[in-house]
Motif scaffolding. Structure first.
Motif, PDB file in Angstrom:
ATOM      1  N   ASN A 180     -10.631  29.042 -24.703  1.00 33.99           N
ATOM      2  CA  ASN A 180     -10.674  30.403 -25.205  1.00 33.99           C
ATOM      3  C   ASN A 180     -10.045  31.356 -24.209  1.00 33.99           C
ATOM      4  OD1 ASN A 180     -12.054  29.764 -27.528  1.00 33.99           O
ATOM      5  ND2 ASN A 180     -14.028  29.870 -26.476  1.00 33.99           N
TER       6      ASN A 180
ATOM      7  N   MET B   1     -13.057  23.966 -25.436  1.00 33.32           N
ATOM      8  CA  MET B   1     -12.330  24.089 -26.699  1.00 33.32           C
ATOM      9  C   MET B   1     -12.393  25.501 -27.244  1.00 33.32           C
ATOM     10  SD  MET B   1     -10.689  21.569 -28.023  1.00 33.32           S
ATOM     11  CE  MET B   1      -9.991  21.229 -26.439  1.00 33.32           C
ATOM     12  N   VAL B  44     -23.317  30.801 -24.522  1.00 32.54           N
ATOM     13  CA  VAL B  44     -23.996  30.991 -25.803  1.00 32.54           C
ATOM     14  C   VAL B  44     -23.020  31.379 -26.919  1.00 32.54           C
ATOM     15  CG1 VAL B  44     -26.214  31.581 -24.764  1.00 32.54           C
ATOM     16  CG2 VAL B  44     -24.580  33.407 -25.301  1.00 32.54           C
ATOM     17  N   ASN B 148     -26.839  32.615 -31.993  1.00 32.56           N
ATOM     18  CA  ASN B 148     -25.514  32.086 -32.352  1.00 32.56           C
ATOM     19  C   ASN B 148     -25.539  30.560 -32.460  1.00 32.56           C
ATOM     20  OD1 ASN B 148     -22.687  32.379 -32.905  1.00 32.56           O
ATOM     21  ND2 ASN B 148     -22.261  31.718 -30.794  1.00 32.56           N
ATOM     22  N   LEU B 152     -24.957  24.678 -35.904  1.00 32.15           N
ATOM     23  CA  LEU B 152     -25.501  23.462 -35.278  1.00 32.15           C
ATOM     24  C   LEU B 152     -26.974  23.268 -35.652  1.00 32.15           C
ATOM     25  CD1 LEU B 152     -23.966  23.784 -31.680  1.00 32.15           C
ATOM     26  CD2 LEU B 152     -23.118  22.428 -33.601  1.00 32.15           C
TER      27      LEU B 152
HETATM   28  N1  LIG Z   1     -20.764  24.983 -32.758  1.00 30.76           N
HETATM   29  C1  LIG Z   1     -20.547  26.197 -32.273  1.00 30.76           C
HETATM   30  N2  LIG Z   1     -20.009  26.327 -31.053  1.00 30.76           N
HETATM   31  C2  LIG Z   1     -19.794  27.570 -30.579  1.00 30.76           C
HETATM   32  C3  LIG Z   1     -20.110  28.724 -31.334  1.00 30.76           C
HETATM   33  N3  LIG Z   1     -19.798  29.809 -30.590  1.00 30.76           N
HETATM   34  C4  LIG Z   1     -19.297  29.339 -29.445  1.00 30.76           C
HETATM   35  N4  LIG Z   1     -19.292  28.010 -29.411  1.00 30.76           N
HETATM   36  C5  LIG Z   1     -18.845  27.142 -28.316  1.00 30.76           C
HETATM   37  O1  LIG Z   1     -19.672  27.412 -27.192  1.00 30.76           O
HETATM   38  C6  LIG Z   1     -18.917  27.382 -25.999  1.00 30.76           C
HETATM   39  C7  LIG Z   1     -19.102  28.665 -25.228  1.00 30.76           C
HETATM   40  O2  LIG Z   1     -18.610  29.745 -25.955  1.00 30.76           O
HETATM   41  P1  LIG Z   1     -18.189  31.105 -25.275  1.00 30.76           P
HETATM   42  O3  LIG Z   1     -17.815  32.059 -26.338  1.00 30.76           O
HETATM   43  O4  LIG Z   1     -17.195  30.861 -24.209  1.00 30.76           O
HETATM   44  O5  LIG Z   1     -19.565  31.540 -24.597  1.00 30.76           O
HETATM   45  P2  LIG Z   1     -19.850  32.747 -23.614  1.00 30.76           P
HETATM   46  O6  LIG Z   1     -19.938  32.177 -22.260  1.00 30.76           O
HETATM   47  O7  LIG Z   1     -21.164  33.317 -24.054  1.00 30.76           O
HETATM   48  O8  LIG Z   1     -18.745  33.729 -23.767  1.00 30.76           O
HETATM   49  C8  LIG Z   1     -17.479  27.123 -26.419  1.00 30.76           C
HETATM   50  O9  LIG Z   1     -17.218  25.766 -26.227  1.00 30.76           O
HETATM   51  C9  LIG Z   1     -17.436  27.470 -27.872  1.00 30.76           C
HETATM   52  O10 LIG Z   1     -16.498  26.721 -28.561  1.00 30.76           O
HETATM   53  C10 LIG Z   1     -20.682  28.549 -32.630  1.00 30.76           C
HETATM   54  O11 LIG Z   1     -20.995  29.487 -33.347  1.00 30.76           O
HETATM   55  N5  LIG Z   1     -20.875  27.266 -33.033  1.00 30.76           N
END
Ligand SMILES: Nc1nc2c(ncn2[C@@H]2O[C@H](COP(=O)(O)OP(=O)(O)O)[C@@H](O)[C@H]2O)c(=O)[nH]1
Ligand SMILES: [Mg+2]
Lengths: 466, 202
Positions: A180, B1, B44, B148, B152
């Motif tokens: 991302n 990813m 998250v 969020n 899952l």
């Molecule tokens: N299955 C699933 N995976 C998610 C979702 N949102 C985020 N992810 C995964 O969770 C991981 C962390 O997400 P990210 O947005 O970087 O989290 P942040 O650290 O809170 O900004 C990544 O691998 C995303 O692909 C969701 O709604 N469903």
């Protein structure tokens, strides 16, 4: 409008100020500036006074025939011009004007000088695929330009450019590894790391100055976000301890002590040991292999002595020339090590030092190679930092000169404009005495590169909601 | 990813044709501008939620990504023909940076506190943020609790009811989202927009 050409904005503003109908504006600007010389510095009051003066003037511009039929951009540019003019004149009165701020700057700078010696990206949660020390040097350069400017907006742009560079690097890395786009989890740690390594001059005072004197209505949105990240980096660095870097207390203390020894070795005169110099004559400072990033790296190692010092403080500048050679340092260190009976403890952090070839496995190779690279990098940087081999980089040297020249020309052109057009009394003129001279010499790149990296602007993300 | 790899986002409720109103950037009673701060553990899905929201009207290769995801802004139009421009401030979720959060939520009109429904620790952390904001945040800040990764569900460890109950007790808006499927992402922001205090028109 962080990427508006403020130099032109200023010229345009001054142009209008020369019109007869602007006489009243000129009078109030002058008397506002003069009013500052009658009072002792009081940041709260001064900041409020400047903010409301700028706001009122901008409102008056809007209503005045001089700007009749002008676009929002032109009015905005006039506001920028006014801010730049007023703050350039008030600079020496309001920048780092309290002893406490000066002390804070010194302490912060000292802390960064120490921590930069041993902090690793992992200590700050920078993920391996985002680690790219060489490219971060570009971001460091942007931050180190902060004292080349007096206007709050220009100083802010240095910070925004630094953030922009980091963002771009992170973005490229994220695309390369199919991740991302970088968020705060990725961005803030790198900004902190870059800040520590850059050890920008008078960081605390610069941030306070921007906070107080950048027109409030322009320190919003994206600019406000990245500025807040810088504040946040400063706050984190100020209170860095073992825990903040996920280190053991003892390890942290040991690192700090080692860094202290290293820095004091770099800045004090050599003593009796100097007679032994020639023993390690093989380490000629001039023999190092050249590369662009090594030249850059050199700067931040020297910099704790040079950039951090207050511009007026010429004596500190001189001490740079008295740095002992690398072999002198080496000899002194070796002598100290021999005296210590806990030598083996010192080397505990270097697991391969006493290893035999037969002990190594293939999996050690990567580790060793990393160790080796770090050592070489550090060594070459130290060589450079201690003043050795200064003549070995002719190309970048002349580049620096050329850019320096350009800068000086631009600065003085701007200053001339500032003086001629409103013709302020000499005693309020601060333009020539600012930090520009010192930092001009320290910075390799010209401030024109402010435009190479387009700073974040409102327009950028407004696009996102079209 | 990346999180942009799944379904195209065309949830109901998104209105179009709202860019003209906000060009001046000067907020008024019809065109609000609000600072929204994101809080929650690393991982998250904060970044994914924002990217999903901001890219909503675009294909995923939109140039939005060229500025990273730490600061993004997006404007939405509401039924009553007002627009709300969200300026979204991401915060670093790592523990060592937790103490810096006040610098970010200072002056925020909205706080979105995110946890991951498969991670009870992240739910605990969300509660920590709620308490911190109640203590130190601006008193009229609009808070939303977001569970969020709702897609899952087979790994769910935080029951929906726990989220609902906690939010209700603390006077917050609650929603479960999936940044992956885009479920409820736009609804989250629309509901927040509706709850914003309106400046008395003058
Ligand atoms: N299955 C699933 N995976 C998610 C979702 N949102 C985020 N992810 C995964 O969770 C991981 C962390 O997400 P990210 O947005 O970087 O989290 P942040 O650290 O809170 O900004 C990544 O691998 C995303 O692909 C969701 O709604 N469903
Ligand atoms: Mg994130």
């Amino acid at each position: 409008m962080e990427n508006a050409d403020v130099f032109l904005g200023l010229q345009d503003f001054l142009e209008r100020m020369r019109q007869p109908s602007a006489a009243d504006f000129v009078k109030s600007i002058k008397s506002f500036i003069v009013s500052f010389s009658n009072n002792a510095p009081d940041p709260e009051r001064d900041s409020a006074a400047v903010q409301s003066f700028l706001a009122n003037m901008e409102a008056d511009f809007r209503a005045h025939p001089l700007w009749a039929g002008c676009s929002e951009e032109e009015l905005d540019s006039a506001g920028e011009g006014l801010e730049k003019y007023v703050m350039t004149k008030l600079f020496t009165r309001v920048f780092a004007s309290l002893p406490d701020d000066v002390k804070h700057d010194e302490q912060l700078s000292e802390k960064m000088a120490l921590i930069q010696q041993f902090v690793r990206p992992e200590n700050l949660d920078i993920k391996p695929n985002f680690q790219n020390e060489t490219s971060w040097l570009l971001a460091q350069k942007e931050l180190q330009k902060i004292n080349m400017y007096k206007a709050p907006r220009d100083k802010l742009v240095c910070i925004l450019n630094c953030c922009k560079v980091i963002n771009n690097l992170l973005l490229n890395a994220s695309i390369a590894s199919n991740e991302n786009p970088p968020g705060a989890d990725e961005f803030l740690p790198v900004l902190i790391y870059v800040t520590i390594k850059a050890n920008p001059p008078q960081l605390h005072s610069n941030l306070l100055y921007i906070q107080r004197y950048r027109r409030q209505s322009r320190l919003v949105a994206e600019a406000a976000y990245f500025f807040t990240n810088m504040l946040s980096a400063e706050s984190f660095i100020s209170s860095i301890d073992a825990k903040a870097l996920s280190m053991e207390e003892t390890e942290f203390e040991k690192n700090m002590e080692f860094a202290r020894a290293l820095l004091s070795g770099l800045s004090t005169d050599v003593d009796g040991l100097s007679s032994q110099i020639d023993q390690i004559a093989g380490h000629d400072p001039g023999e190092s292999t050249e590369s662009r990033h090594k030249t850059l790296k050199e700067d931040h190692l020297v910099q704790p002595k040079s950039l951090e010092t207050k511009p007026s403080n010429k004596e500190d500048q001189l001490s740079i020339t008295k740095i002992p050679s690398i072999s002198e340092l080496e000899n002194r260190g070796a002598a100290m090590l021999l005296k210590e009976d806990q030598t083996s403890k010192v080397f505990r952090d270097y697991p391969y030092l006493f290893a035999h070839a037969g002990d190594l496995t293939i999996s050690d190779v990567e580790d060793l190679l990393n160790n080796y690279k770090q050592l070489v990098f550090k060594y070459v940087s130290l060589l450079k930092g201690s003043g050795g081999g200064s003549a070995t980089f002719p190309s970048s040297g002349s580049l620096a000169q050329a850019h320096h020249h350009v800068e000086t020309v631009k600065e003085s052109a701007e200053n001339r404009v500032l003086e001629q057009n409103i013709g302020l009394p000499k005693d309020t003129d601060t333009v020539d005495d600012g930090p520009n001279r010192v930092s001009n010499q320290e910075n390799i790149e010209s401030d024109f590169s402010k435009d190479e990296v387009v700073p974040p602007s409102k327009d950028n993300h407004d696009d996102t909601s079209e | 990813m990346g999180c942009s790899s799944s379904l195209p986002d065309r949830s109901a409720g998104r209105l179009s044709g709202l860019n003209n109103a906000e060009n001046s950037g000067v907020p008024d009673a019809k065109n609000l501008r609000v600072k929204l701060v994101l809080l929650g553990d690393s991982g998250v899905g904060k970044s994914c939620i924002v990217l999903r929201f901001v890219r909503g009207q675009f294909d995923p290769t939109s140039k939005v990504v060229t500025v990273g995801a730490s600061f993004l802004s997006q404007t939405i139009a509401l039924q009553d023909s007002t627009t709300v421009k969200f300026e979204i401030w991401d915060t670093a979720g790592q523990e060592r940076y937790a103490a810096l959060a006040p610098l970010y939520y200072r002056g925020a009109g909205v706080a979105v506190i995110v946890y991951d429904i498969t991670s009870p620790e992240s739910f605990t952390k969300a509660q920590y943020w709620v308490k911190e904001l109640q203590k130190h945040g601006s008193p009229d800040i609009v808070m939303a609790l977001v569970g969020n990764k709702a897609d899952l569900h087979e790994n769910r460890e935080v029951p929906v009811q726990d989220g609902i109950d906690y939010a209700e007790k603390n006077g917050m808006f609650f929603i479960e989202t999936s940044a992956k499927t885009a479920d409820n992402i736009n609804q989250l922001f629309e509901e927040i927009a509706k709850r914003l205090p309106r400046p008395s028109s003058s």
